[in-house]
Enzyme design. Structure first.
Site, PDB file in Angstrom:
ATOM      1  N   HIS A   1     -29.171  12.444  -9.743  1.00 53.75           N
ATOM      2  CA  HIS A   1     -29.961  11.266  -9.366  1.00 53.75           C
ATOM      3  C   HIS A   1     -31.458  11.570  -9.335  1.00 53.75           C
ATOM      4  CE1 HIS A   1     -26.382   9.019  -7.300  1.00 53.75           C
ATOM      5  NE2 HIS A   1     -26.295   9.062  -8.609  1.00 53.75           N
TER       6      HIS A   1
ATOM      7  N   PRO B   1     -17.406   6.960  -6.722  1.00 52.40           N
ATOM      8  CA  PRO B   1     -18.186   6.686  -5.503  1.00 52.40           C
ATOM      9  C   PRO B   1     -19.038   5.440  -5.672  1.00 52.40           C
ATOM     10  CG  PRO B   1     -18.391   8.994  -6.169  1.00 52.40           C
ATOM     11  CD  PRO B   1     -17.724   8.270  -7.302  1.00 52.40           C
TER      12      PRO B   1
ATOM     13  N   GLU C   1     -12.439  -0.064 -19.073  1.00 48.99           N
ATOM     14  CA  GLU C   1     -13.053   0.238 -17.783  1.00 48.99           C
ATOM     15  C   GLU C   1     -14.470  -0.306 -17.657  1.00 48.99           C
ATOM     16  OE1 GLU C   1     -12.754   4.517 -17.690  1.00 48.99           O
ATOM     17  OE2 GLU C   1     -10.600   4.426 -18.097  1.00 48.99           O
TER      18      GLU C   1
ATOM     19  N   ARG D   1     -24.665   9.678 -16.774  1.00 52.33           N
ATOM     20  CA  ARG D   1     -23.858   8.774 -15.946  1.00 52.33           C
ATOM     21  C   ARG D   1     -22.569   8.374 -16.666  1.00 52.33           C
ATOM     22  NH1 ARG D   1     -26.865   3.730 -13.227  1.00 52.33           N
ATOM     23  NH2 ARG D   1     -27.950   5.510 -12.276  1.00 52.33           N
TER      24      ARG D   1
ATOM     25  N   ASN E   1     -18.765  -0.183 -12.918  1.00 54.39           N
ATOM     26  CA  ASN E   1     -19.323   0.107 -14.240  1.00 54.39           C
ATOM     27  C   ASN E   1     -20.119  -1.021 -14.867  1.00 54.39           C
ATOM     28  OD1 ASN E   1     -18.130   2.646 -14.253  1.00 54.39           O
ATOM     29  ND2 ASN E   1     -16.306   1.978 -15.363  1.00 54.39           N
TER      30      ASN E   1
ATOM     31  N   HIS F   1     -18.809   8.972 -15.176  1.00 56.93           N
ATOM     32  CA  HIS F   1     -17.877   7.864 -14.985  1.00 56.93           C
ATOM     33  C   HIS F   1     -16.628   8.017 -15.859  1.00 56.93           C
ATOM     34  CE1 HIS F   1     -20.278   4.690 -12.644  1.00 56.93           C
ATOM     35  NE2 HIS F   1     -20.940   5.826 -12.548  1.00 56.93           N
TER      36      HIS F   1
ATOM     37  N   ASP G   1     -11.856  11.961 -21.097  1.00 51.53           N
ATOM     38  CA  ASP G   1     -11.062  11.622 -22.276  1.00 51.53           C
ATOM     39  C   ASP G   1     -11.637  10.454 -23.066  1.00 51.53           C
ATOM     40  OD1 ASP G   1     -10.604   9.537 -20.559  1.00 51.53           O
ATOM     41  OD2 ASP G   1      -8.421   9.719 -20.528  1.00 51.53           O
TER      42      ASP G   1
ATOM     43  N   VAL H   1     -12.165   9.119 -14.193  1.00 49.55           N
ATOM     44  CA  VAL H   1     -11.038   8.218 -14.454  1.00 49.55           C
ATOM     45  C   VAL H   1     -10.219   8.801 -15.605  1.00 49.55           C
ATOM     46  CG1 VAL H   1     -10.324   5.876 -15.049  1.00 49.55           C
ATOM     47  CG2 VAL H   1     -12.412   6.235 -13.708  1.00 49.55           C
TER      48      VAL H   1
END
Length: 337
Positions: A200, A170, A95, A69, A101, A73, A81, A77
């Site tokens: 999932h 999402p 973030e 996960r 998050n 995530h 990186d 974004v």
């Protein structure tokens, strides 16, 4: 064929997607990542990550889902990186506290642990972004999932984007068309979306993220049998109508710690825990996604092959600015000073 009464909405969605795509710079890596990037500078990095992940998953299988996960995530974004790993500072807003998050991401300590060992072996060589990408692959393997080669050579960003963390990722109650748009924005296809959602099959969800599902459409989509009814009753005992937001349950209650295709079989039975997942199968707009769910539910090998390909594709998302102005962080939580 799209039913006539849906055509205008569907076509509008397609137009919006292509308009959206016109603004993105997130595509395949430039310059390209390579499999042998650390062959001469840190040849043991893959072995180090593998060993640490083996210990972590053996001690708690949930660590596998946490790392996967985190990787997802991160990549959605600014590309893959390591921006998701940055802590807030006086001059940088990270973030981690974004709505998408703040309650769902864990595993930062495990990444720190791996980074410290890699730094002791190869100081200043291996990026946090690469460590997280390698760890995600190993996490999947350790709970029964497929292997894939991990191209490396990413740089760690010196920035983060709190706002994009809230808009690019999402959400649990999002509809299938909106989620498709977010994947297309990253250069990922509908096929990639359905395959990557298969992650999932491991991991947990908070009551706050599935409450609307179990008190909303669950009964109308699920098959009517004692097992399904008992499962819904169990979910409602875990997640009451009010309160208990942080109570958790497995997204795949059949094999929660095994990476397999039972997640898709649950969607076919109308038992997806999240509205966003179930919408791939049950939505009238989910024409292509429904067929892919059926395919992966029936053919675990097809799912494994596509998941591997899609993970490589997602891992290759880069932001040119991060790539050329980035660094190899000494500490994954802070930029170098």
């Amino acid at each position: 064929m799209v039913p006539s009464f849906l055509s205008k909405s569907f076509l509008l969605h397609v137009v919006l997607v292509f308009c959206f795509l016109g603004d993105t710079t997130l595509y395949a890596s430039d310059p390209p990542l390579t499999l042998d990037y650390y062959a001469s500078t840190c040849p043991t990095v893959f072995d180090i990550v593998k060993k640490e992940m083996e210990c972590a998953v053996l001690s708690d299988p949930r660590n596998a889902a946490m790392i996967v996960r985190l990787h997802f995530h991160d990549c959605f974004v600014q590309g893959c990186d390591g921006s998701v790993l940055l802590d807030d500072t006086v001059t940088l807003k990270g973030e981690k506290k974004a709505a998408t998050n703040i309650h769902s991401l864990k595993g930062f300590g495990l990444v720190d642990q791996i980074k410290n060992i890699v730094e002791s072996e190869c100081p200043g060589i291996v990026s946090c972004a690469d460590i997280l990408t390698i760890a995600a692959r190993d996490a999947v393997i350790l709970v029964g999932g497929p292997y894939w080669d991990v191209p490396v050579g990413r740089k760690d960003s010196i920035t983060a984007n709190f706002d994009h963390a809230n808009t690019n990722l999402p959400t649990p109650d999002e509809n299938v068309l909106s989620i498709i748009s977010k994947f297309l924005y990253q250069g990922l296809s509908v096929t990639d979306m359905v395959a990557l959602a298969g992650a999932h099959t491991i991991g947990m969800a908070r009551c706050q993220n599935f409450r609307s599902r179990i008190y909303g459409g669950f009964e109308s989509t699920s098959v009517k049998n004692p097992i399904s009814e008992s499962h819904l009753s169990s979910l409602r005992s875990i997640c009451p109508p009010i309160g208990g937001d942080n109570n958790i349950t497995a997204m795949d209650y059949v094999t929660p710690n095994l990476f397999d295709n039972s997640f898709y079989q649950l969607l076919q039975n109308g038992e997806g825990l999240l509205n966003s997942d179930q919408d791939m199968y049950s939505s009238v707009f989910g024409i292509e996604t429904r067929e892919l769910v059926k395919k992966y539910a029936a053919d675990p090998l097809a799912f494994f092959l596509q998941f591997s390909d899609s993970m490589v594709k997602m891992g290759n998302i880069t932001n040119s600015e991060s790539f050329f102005t980035g660094e190899v962080r000494k500490n994954c939580r802070f930029i170098n000073t």
